[in-house]
Design an enzyme around this catalytic site. Structure first.
Site, short mmCIF file in Angstrom:
data_model
loop_
_atom_site.label_atom_id
_atom_site.label_comp_id
_atom_site.label_asym_id
_atom_site.label_seq_id
_atom_site.Cartn_x
_atom_site.Cartn_y
_atom_site.Cartn_z
N PRO A 1 70.70 -32.66 -28.97
CG PRO A 1 70.54 -34.46 -27.52
CD PRO A 1 70.53 -34.12 -28.97
CB CYS B 1 76.93 -29.76 -23.38
SG CYS B 1 76.64 -31.48 -22.97
CB ALA C 1 74.53 -34.60 -22.05
CD GLN D 1 72.10 -36.80 -25.05
OE1 GLN D 1 72.93 -36.00 -24.64
NE2 GLN D 1 72.15 -37.30 -26.28
CE1 TYR E 1 81.26 -37.16 -22.44
CE2 TYR E 1 79.48 -37.11 -24.03
CZ TYR E 1 80.58 -36.51 -23.47
OH TYR E 1 81.02 -35.29 -23.90
NE ARG F 1 73.24 -37.80 -30.87
CZ ARG F 1 73.66 -36.55 -31.00
NH1 ARG F 1 73.94 -35.83 -29.93
NH2 ARG F 1 73.76 -36.00 -32.18
CG LEU G 1 79.55 -31.41 -40.68
CD1 LEU G 1 80.84 -31.64 -41.44
CD2 LEU G 1 79.39 -29.92 -40.38
NE ARG H 1 78.83 -28.81 -34.07
CZ ARG H 1 79.93 -29.54 -34.19
NH1 ARG H 1 81.11 -29.00 -33.90
NH2 ARG H 1 79.88 -30.79 -34.59
#
Length: 373
Positions: free
Chosen positions: A23, A25, A58, A101, A185, A233, A304, A327
């Site tokens: 996920p 955002c 999310a 998610q 969160y 998660r 990574l 990413r």
């Protein structure tokens, strides 16, 4: 034969390979939490990537649970209907399953977009701002407007709203639900003693601090069709002394497995401004490795992991069961294609792309099933 391109079962859902789009955002919804054209092109891009599964960003279960005013929501039927329309379009170009998610940002809500001019939270009386909530009235940063500690009735309402959003997710066409209990969160805020200083049944010892997350999981499970896959998660550690740690994550993961979780998705950090993280390739993989040792359900590693051989090595070493790419797939939307080429594997893609198969690589691509449902 590489492990990365073998199928894997996440509960009752079988995906074609072990590449999971994690996920991310997009901060591109309108102020009502509804889809924009950005989501249309972005989800279509994900769908054509060749990954085994996409878990979208999310998605807030309450308006107050958004990280920013531009976050996607699933707290009402209008949002669910729009998502259903978009997923129906996506299914005409790719059979790849989509998951959502579900999240609540808690005290880390009411913020600006990452590219916005505002570097701190909006206050409740400002445009784009609202009163944040948390397990305790402790702000994420000292200069922020403090959150309101949730009352027991408010906690129960959040739990019901997670369940309602999960019902809408199924109706919209998602094939899996992931609960966001990471990155500082709301669910993570209840888990960590650094942010949870309650004196009632939702605070104090490990059993009480995990109660909220487990009750959210159970409520979502009860709201969904039998055997519908639910993943979670988590942040394996707060990276702060006295905070949530790997041992606690292992215990929570075992409780979630016993409750019926389809998998555990292992990230870390995000809860405290004093976290000290040395970031390097695979820096979070040791956490997934230790959690995997304690479980029988799949564990997804992330952080990574950018190269095909790297991902394959993690799977071969039994440090994880699947690989989350985030990413890296924004930078290279055809990452799975290139990974298949590097690992000498075959990947299913849309036949419109066959003309781009590299010379001498007759095995690389295969077509989607003849009928996409």
């Amino acid at each position: 034969m590489s492990l990365l391109f073998q199928p894997i079962e996440l509960g009752q859902l079988t995906i074609d390979n072990k590449i999971v789009i994690a996920p991310m955002c997009q901060y591109s919804a309108n102020e009502s939490g509804e889809l924009s054209f950005w989501h249309e092109q972005q989800w279509a891009n994900y769908a054509l990537s060749g990954a085994g599964l996409c878990i979208i960003e999310a998605t807030a279960v309450q308006p107050e649970g958004r990280i920013s005013y531009a976050d996607l929501g699933l707290w009402n039927d209008q949002q669910g209907s729009q998502i259903k329309t978009l997923l129906s379009k996506i299914q005409t170009i790719s059979p790849m399953p989509f998951a959502v998610q579900l999240a609540h940002a808690g005290r880390k809500a009411s913020g600006d977009t990452p590219w916005g001019k505002r570097k701190s939270q909006f206050k409740p009386n400002e445009k784009y701002g609202w009163q944040t909530v948390a397990p305790s009235a402790i702000a994420f940063q000292n200069d922020e407007y403090p959150p309101t500690a949730l009352s027991i009735p408010e906690i129960k309402q959040v739990i019901r709203d997670f369940a309602s959003a999960a019902e809408r997710a199924v109706q919209a066409g998602f094939k899996l639900v992931e609960l966001h209990a990471a990155h500082g969160y709301l669910l993570h805020q209840f888990l960590s003693p650094l942010s949870n200083q309650r004196a009632d049944e939702y605070g104090g010892d490990f059993e009480n601090r995990t109660r909220f997350t487990l009750e959210v999981f159970q409520a979502v499970k009860d709201a969904l069709p039998e055997h519908f896959p639910i993943g979670v998660r988590i942040s394996a550690t707060d990276w702060v002394d006295g905070g949530w740690d790997l041992s606690s994550s292992i215990q929570l993961s075992q409780k979630l497995e016993a409750a019926g979780a389809a998998y555990i998705h292992v990230s870390s950090g995000g809860l405290h401004i004093e976290q000290k993280i040395e970031v390097y390739p695979e820096y979070q993989v040791p956490f997934s490795q230790e959690i995997k040792k304690a479980l029988n359900i799949p564990v997804i590693a992330v952080g990574l992991i950018t190269e095909a051989q790297q991902a394959e090595r993690i799977l071969q070493a039994r440090q994880a069961d699947a690989i989350g790419i985030a990413r890296g797939i924004l930078y290279d939307p055809r990452w799975p294609w290139h990974a298949a080429a590097e690992l000498n594997e075959t990947i299913a893609i849309a036949p419109q792309y066959f003309r781009f198969q590299p010379r001498g690589s007759n095995h690389l691509f295969k077509a989607y099933p003849s009928k996409i449902e």
